[in-house]
Design a protein around this motif. Structure first.
Motif, PDB file in Angstrom:
ATOM      1  N   THR A  23       0.844  -1.193   0.000  1.00  0.00           N
ATOM      2  CA  THR A  23       0.000   0.000   0.000  1.00  0.00           C
ATOM      3  C   THR A  23       0.879   1.243   0.000  1.00  0.00           C
ATOM      4  N   GLY A  24       0.264   2.343  -0.316  1.00  0.00           N
ATOM      5  CA  GLY A  24       0.954   3.633  -0.264  1.00  0.00           C
ATOM      6  C   GLY A  24       2.139   3.693  -1.198  1.00  0.00           C
ATOM      7  N   THR A  25       3.209   4.291  -0.698  1.00  0.00           N
ATOM      8  CA  THR A  25       4.391   4.495  -1.539  1.00  0.00           C
ATOM      9  C   THR A  25       5.092   3.203  -1.932  1.00  0.00           C
ATOM     10  N   ALA A  26       4.795   2.123  -1.269  1.00  0.00           N
ATOM     11  CA  ALA A  26       5.426   0.838  -1.582  1.00  0.00           C
ATOM     12  C   ALA A  26       4.731   0.099  -2.724  1.00  0.00           C
ATOM     13  N   GLN A  27       3.599   0.605  -3.231  1.00  0.00           N
ATOM     14  CA  GLN A  27       2.860  -0.096  -4.286  1.00  0.00           C
ATOM     15  C   GLN A  27       3.691  -0.436  -5.518  1.00  0.00           C
ATOM     16  N   PRO A  28       4.636   0.421  -5.951  1.00  0.00           N
ATOM     17  CA  PRO A  28       5.427   0.071  -7.139  1.00  0.00           C
ATOM     18  C   PRO A  28       6.338  -1.149  -6.947  1.00  0.00           C
ATOM     19  N   LEU A  29       6.515  -1.595  -5.707  1.00  0.00           N
ATOM     20  CA  LEU A  29       7.363  -2.763  -5.472  1.00  0.00           C
ATOM     21  C   LEU A  29       6.767  -4.048  -6.043  1.00  0.00           C
ATOM     22  N   LEU A  30       5.466  -4.201  -5.963  1.00  0.00           N
ATOM     23  CA  LEU A  30       4.841  -5.445  -6.412  1.00  0.00           C
ATOM     24  C   LEU A  30       5.138  -5.749  -7.877  1.00  0.00           C
ATOM     25  N   PRO A  31       4.888  -4.809  -8.807  1.00  0.00           N
ATOM     26  CA  PRO A  31       5.224  -5.141 -10.204  1.00  0.00           C
ATOM     27  C   PRO A  31       6.733  -5.337 -10.415  1.00  0.00           C
TER      28      PRO A  31
END
Length: 152
Positions: free
Chosen positions: A101-109
C-alpha cells in the motif's frame, strides 16, 4: 537474488548424473567426489530430487541414480524448485501473493517482473543444454555482457 548451496549442488548433481548415466545408474559417491559435494548433504538433495521426479534411484550393487526423464525435458528451474521451492520469493512468499500500500505499491510489479525474468532464463535452460555446453543464445548474450560479471 541468491542461489543457495543446495540449489547449486542439485544442478551440479543432476548434470553429473546426466553425463554419466550412459553406463547405468550413477552412485551418489561418484557424484559427490566428481563435484566436491559433501556426501551426506548430497544424499538429502538426491532424495528431494527423487521425490520431485527429477531422478530415479535403484538400490543394490548395480544401483544408483538416473534421470527420471530425458535431460531435454528437465529445466534448471525444475531442479531448483525440487530442492528450494519457488524460484523467487519475497520474505518466503511468491510475489503474486503480496500486497503493498501507499508508496510501496510500485514494489509489487517490480518483484513480479524480477520473478518473470528469472523464470524465463531458468525455465529456458535444460539439463541437456548444460550437458552439451550449448546454452540458449539469449542466455549466452546476457552472460557475454561485460557488466554481467561486475559487482556494483
Amino acid at each position: 537474488m541468491r542461489i543457495s548451496a543446495r540449489a547449486d549442488y542439485a544442478v551440479r548433481a543432476v548434470l553429473e548424473v546426466a553425463v554419466r548415466q550412459g553406463g547405468g545408474p550413477v552412485k551418489a559417491e561418484a557424484v559427490a567426489a566428481a563435484q566436491g559435494i559433501p556426501h551426506k548433504f548430497l544424499e538429502g538433495i538426491l532424495g528431494d530430487l527423487r521425490r520431485a521426479g527429477v531422478v530415479d534411484s535403484r538400490r543394490g550393487g548395480g544401483g544408483g541414480y538416473r534421470l527420471a526423464r530425458d535431460a531435454a525435458q528437465i529445466t534448471v528451474a525444475d531442479v531448483i524448485r525440487a530442492v528450494d521451492g519457488p524460484i523467487v520469493s519475497v520474505r518466503g512468499e511468491r510475489p503474486t501473493g503480496l500486497e503493498y500500500t501507499g508508496t510501496a505499491q510500485p514494489l509489487l510489479p517490480l518483484w513480479v517482473a524480477l520473478r518473470a525474468n528469472v523464470r524465463k532464463i531458468l525455465e529456458g535452460v535444460t539439463v541437456a543444454d548444460l550437458a552439451a555446453d550449448a546454452l540458449p543464445e539469449p542466455v549466452r548474450q546476457l552472460a557475454a555482457e561485460p557488466a554481467a560479471w561486475e559487482n556494483p
